[in-house]
Design a protein around this motif. Structure first.
Motif, PDB file in Angstrom:
ATOM      1  N   MET A   2     -12.696  -9.644 -66.362  1.00  0.00           N
ATOM      2  CA  MET A   2     -13.268 -10.359 -65.152  1.00  0.00           C
ATOM      3  C   MET A   2     -13.401 -11.603 -64.296  1.00  0.00           C
ATOM      4  N   SER A   3     -13.002 -12.087 -63.556  1.00  0.00           N
ATOM      5  CA  SER A   3     -13.078 -13.319 -62.885  1.00  0.00           C
ATOM      6  C   SER A   3     -13.102 -13.810 -61.457  1.00  0.00           C
ATOM      7  N   GLY A   4     -13.605 -14.428 -61.127  1.00  0.00           N
ATOM      8  CA  GLY A   4     -13.933 -15.053 -59.920  1.00  0.00           C
ATOM      9  C   GLY A   4     -13.317 -15.883 -59.774  1.00  0.00           C
ATOM     10  N   ARG A   5     -13.943 -17.080 -57.917  1.00  0.00           N
ATOM     11  CA  ARG A   5     -14.104 -18.025 -57.402  1.00  0.00           C
ATOM     12  C   ARG A   5     -15.747 -18.183 -57.195  1.00  0.00           C
ATOM     13  N   ILE A   6     -16.397 -19.336 -57.665  1.00  0.00           N
ATOM     14  CA  ILE A   6     -17.675 -19.102 -57.698  1.00  0.00           C
ATOM     15  C   ILE A   6     -18.536 -20.268 -56.452  1.00  0.00           C
ATOM     16  N   LEU A   7     -19.055 -20.374 -55.634  1.00  0.00           N
ATOM     17  CA  LEU A   7     -19.621 -21.619 -55.400  1.00  0.00           C
ATOM     18  C   LEU A   7     -21.728 -21.497 -55.577  1.00  0.00           C
ATOM     19  N   VAL A   8     -21.532 -22.222 -55.837  1.00  0.00           N
ATOM     20  CA  VAL A   8     -22.894 -22.911 -56.128  1.00  0.00           C
ATOM     21  C   VAL A   8     -23.214 -23.628 -54.922  1.00  0.00           C
ATOM     22  N   ILE A   9     -23.804 -23.495 -53.567  1.00  0.00           N
ATOM     23  CA  ILE A   9     -24.244 -24.918 -52.751  1.00  0.00           C
ATOM     24  C   ILE A   9     -26.207 -24.555 -53.093  1.00  0.00           C
ATOM     25  N   GLU A  10     -26.141 -26.144 -53.936  1.00  0.00           N
ATOM     26  CA  GLU A  10     -27.416 -26.546 -54.104  1.00  0.00           C
ATOM     27  C   GLU A  10     -27.802 -27.988 -54.483  1.00  0.00           C
ATOM     28  N   ASP A  11     -28.812 -28.593 -54.021  1.00  0.00           N
ATOM     29  CA  ASP A  11     -28.764 -30.041 -53.045  1.00  0.00           C
ATOM     30  C   ASP A  11     -29.707 -31.039 -53.966  1.00  0.00           C
ATOM     31  N   ASP A  12     -30.572 -29.744 -55.670  1.00  0.00           N
ATOM     32  CA  ASP A  12     -31.567 -30.191 -56.504  1.00  0.00           C
ATOM     33  C   ASP A  12     -30.205 -30.153 -58.171  1.00  0.00           C
ATOM     34  N   LYS A  13     -29.878 -31.444 -58.386  1.00  0.00           N
ATOM     35  CA  LYS A  13     -29.507 -31.902 -59.631  1.00  0.00           C
ATOM     36  C   LYS A  13     -29.367 -30.516 -60.430  1.00  0.00           C
ATOM     37  N   ASP A  14     -31.122 -30.649 -61.038  1.00  0.00           N
ATOM     38  CA  ASP A  14     -31.779 -29.624 -62.343  1.00  0.00           C
ATOM     39  C   ASP A  14     -31.466 -28.383 -62.176  1.00  0.00           C
ATOM     40  N   ILE A  15     -31.212 -27.665 -60.791  1.00  0.00           N
ATOM     41  CA  ILE A  15     -31.148 -26.361 -60.699  1.00  0.00           C
ATOM     42  C   ILE A  15     -29.626 -26.032 -60.338  1.00  0.00           C
ATOM     43  N   GLN A  16     -28.876 -26.460 -59.725  1.00  0.00           N
ATOM     44  CA  GLN A  16     -27.397 -26.676 -59.023  1.00  0.00           C
ATOM     45  C   GLN A  16     -27.248 -26.090 -61.188  1.00  0.00           C
ATOM     46  N   GLU A  17     -27.207 -27.567 -62.380  1.00  0.00           N
ATOM     47  CA  GLU A  17     -27.217 -27.314 -62.864  1.00  0.00           C
ATOM     48  C   GLU A  17     -27.590 -26.674 -64.065  1.00  0.00           C
ATOM     49  N   LEU A  18     -28.424 -26.025 -63.711  1.00  0.00           N
ATOM     50  CA  LEU A  18     -29.463 -24.212 -64.518  1.00  0.00           C
ATOM     51  C   LEU A  18     -28.106 -23.611 -63.912  1.00  0.00           C
ATOM     52  N   ILE A  19     -28.258 -23.293 -62.775  1.00  0.00           N
ATOM     53  CA  ILE A  19     -26.891 -22.509 -62.009  1.00  0.00           C
ATOM     54  C   ILE A  19     -25.679 -21.966 -63.240  1.00  0.00           C
ATOM     55  N   GLU A  20     -25.286 -24.080 -63.045  1.00  0.00           N
ATOM     56  CA  GLU A  20     -23.745 -23.169 -63.784  1.00  0.00           C
ATOM     57  C   GLU A  20     -24.223 -22.844 -65.486  1.00  0.00           C
ATOM     58  N   LEU A  21     -24.843 -23.566 -65.797  1.00  0.00           N
ATOM     59  CA  LEU A  21     -24.912 -23.316 -67.394  1.00  0.00           C
ATOM     60  C   LEU A  21     -25.429 -21.751 -67.563  1.00  0.00           C
ATOM     61  N   SER A  22     -26.545 -21.152 -66.817  1.00  0.00           N
ATOM     62  CA  SER A  22     -26.106 -19.436 -66.513  1.00  0.00           C
ATOM     63  C   SER A  22     -24.909 -18.755 -66.207  1.00  0.00           C
ATOM     64  N   LEU A  23     -23.699 -18.981 -65.314  1.00  0.00           N
ATOM     65  CA  LEU A  23     -23.069 -18.086 -64.711  1.00  0.00           C
ATOM     66  C   LEU A  23     -22.096 -19.049 -65.673  1.00  0.00           C
ATOM     67  N   SER A  24     -21.764 -19.862 -66.428  1.00  0.00           N
ATOM     68  CA  SER A  24     -20.879 -19.815 -67.710  1.00  0.00           C
ATOM     69  C   SER A  24     -21.165 -19.300 -69.169  1.00  0.00           C
ATOM     70  N   THR A  25     -21.975 -18.600 -69.238  1.00  0.00           N
ATOM     71  CA  THR A  25     -23.004 -18.038 -70.219  1.00  0.00           C
ATOM     72  C   THR A  25     -21.688 -16.618 -69.999  1.00  0.00           C
ATOM     73  N   GLN A  26     -21.836 -16.127 -68.854  1.00  0.00           N
ATOM     74  CA  GLN A  26     -21.282 -14.604 -68.610  1.00  0.00           C
ATOM     75  C   GLN A  26     -19.439 -14.297 -68.381  1.00  0.00           C
ATOM     76  N   THR A  27     -18.835 -16.193 -68.492  1.00  0.00           N
ATOM     77  CA  THR A  27     -17.444 -16.230 -68.327  1.00  0.00           C
ATOM     78  C   THR A  27     -17.334 -15.160 -66.826  1.00  0.00           C
ATOM     79  N   ILE A  28     -17.505 -14.761 -65.990  1.00  0.00           N
ATOM     80  CA  ILE A  28     -17.284 -14.532 -64.968  1.00  0.00           C
ATOM     81  C   ILE A  28     -16.080 -15.316 -63.995  1.00  0.00           C
ATOM     82  N   GLY A  29     -15.848 -16.056 -63.615  1.00  0.00           N
ATOM     83  CA  GLY A  29     -15.198 -17.239 -62.686  1.00  0.00           C
ATOM     84  C   GLY A  29     -15.005 -18.809 -62.796  1.00  0.00           C
ATOM     85  N   ASN A  30     -14.318 -19.630 -62.238  1.00  0.00           N
ATOM     86  CA  ASN A  30     -14.332 -20.473 -61.736  1.00  0.00           C
ATOM     87  C   ASN A  30     -15.613 -20.982 -60.997  1.00  0.00           C
ATOM     88  N   ILE A  31     -16.358 -22.218 -61.800  1.00  0.00           N
ATOM     89  CA  ILE A  31     -17.486 -22.176 -60.723  1.00  0.00           C
ATOM     90  C   ILE A  31     -17.379 -23.631 -59.560  1.00  0.00           C
TER      91      ILE A  31
END
Length: 223
Positions: free
Chosen positions: A1-30
């Motif tokens: 399962m893979s896809g292309r995911i875009l995270v639009i978030e101006d809070d760097k801490d939250i942006q990094e948290l989302i990236e980290l959580s998504l990377s645990t599922q190996t679901i696509g390029n972020i």
């Protein structure tokens, strides 16, 4: 399962948290963006399966970005601290399919994104099937010959099953945000599409007109 995911978030801490959580599922390029200009550039150059959109981008309005998204391909999930009913409704009306309130559970967010990245290329609605990998459409087992515009229009409807789509949303998804399309052009394409996929084009059951709002695709999946 893979896809292309875009995270639009101006809070760097939250942006990094989302990236980290998504990377645990190996679901696509972020991909990430923290402002409207960067997000627009990414949206114009890439097709994203899922976009996680923060509504409050400093002094900017996240809703402005929805018109740059190809709704035939992209599923928009709003991730925001805004939680009034009007905010939720506005997001859904403009094309969002899910709503995640801050603060959120990172694991839950990852699983919800994963659920929206569909590994199955074929959409089925009763006797109608759409193969997104080959761009082939079948009705009652017989191939349906569609133009490129008609196919994009059908895919946009099918990807937003049972969700009202405005004329502007359809224009953007099929023709692009920077192309002028008059109402007659859209109506002609919908009429032609109905002739090819509806049992009774004069009394359509799949693509229905919602007076004053737009159109809705009413397909019962895997019926």
């Amino acid at each position: 399962m893979s896809g292309r995911i875009l995270v639009i978030e101006d809070d760097k801490d939250i942006q990094e948290l989302i990236e980290l959580s998504l990377s645990t599922q190996t679901i696509g390029n972020i991909y990430t963006a923290d402002n409207i200009d960067d997000a627009k550039n990414l949206l114009l150059k890439n097709d994203f399966q899922v976009v996680l959109l923060d509504l409050n981008l400093k002094s900017e309005n996240g809703y402005q970005l929805l018109k740059y998204m190809n709704l035939a391909i992209t599923k928009v999930l709003i991730v925001t601290a805004k939680d009034t009913e009007s905010d939720v409704y506005k997001g859904f009306e403009q094309g969002a399919i899910d709503y995640i309130k801050k603060p959120f559970d990172p694991i839950e967010l990852a699983y919800r994104v994963k659920a929206h990245i569909d590994p199955v290329p074929v959409l089925k609605f009763g006797t109608l099937s759409i193969n997104r990998s080959t761009a082939e459409v079948y009705k009652n087992g017989n191939p349906v010959r569609l133009t490129a515009r008609e196919y994009d229009l059908l895919l946009c409807f099918a990807s937003h099953n049972k969700q009202i789509l405005t004329k502007d949303q359809l224009y953007t998804a099929v023709w692009g945000y920077d192309v002028f399309v008059d109402d007659n052009t859209l109506m002609v394409h919908i009429r032609m599409l109905r002739k090819k996929i509806e049992a009774d084009p004069n009394n359509p059951s799949l693509i229905r007109t919602i007076r004053g709002k737009g159109y809705i695709f009413r397909g019962d999946e895997n019926e």
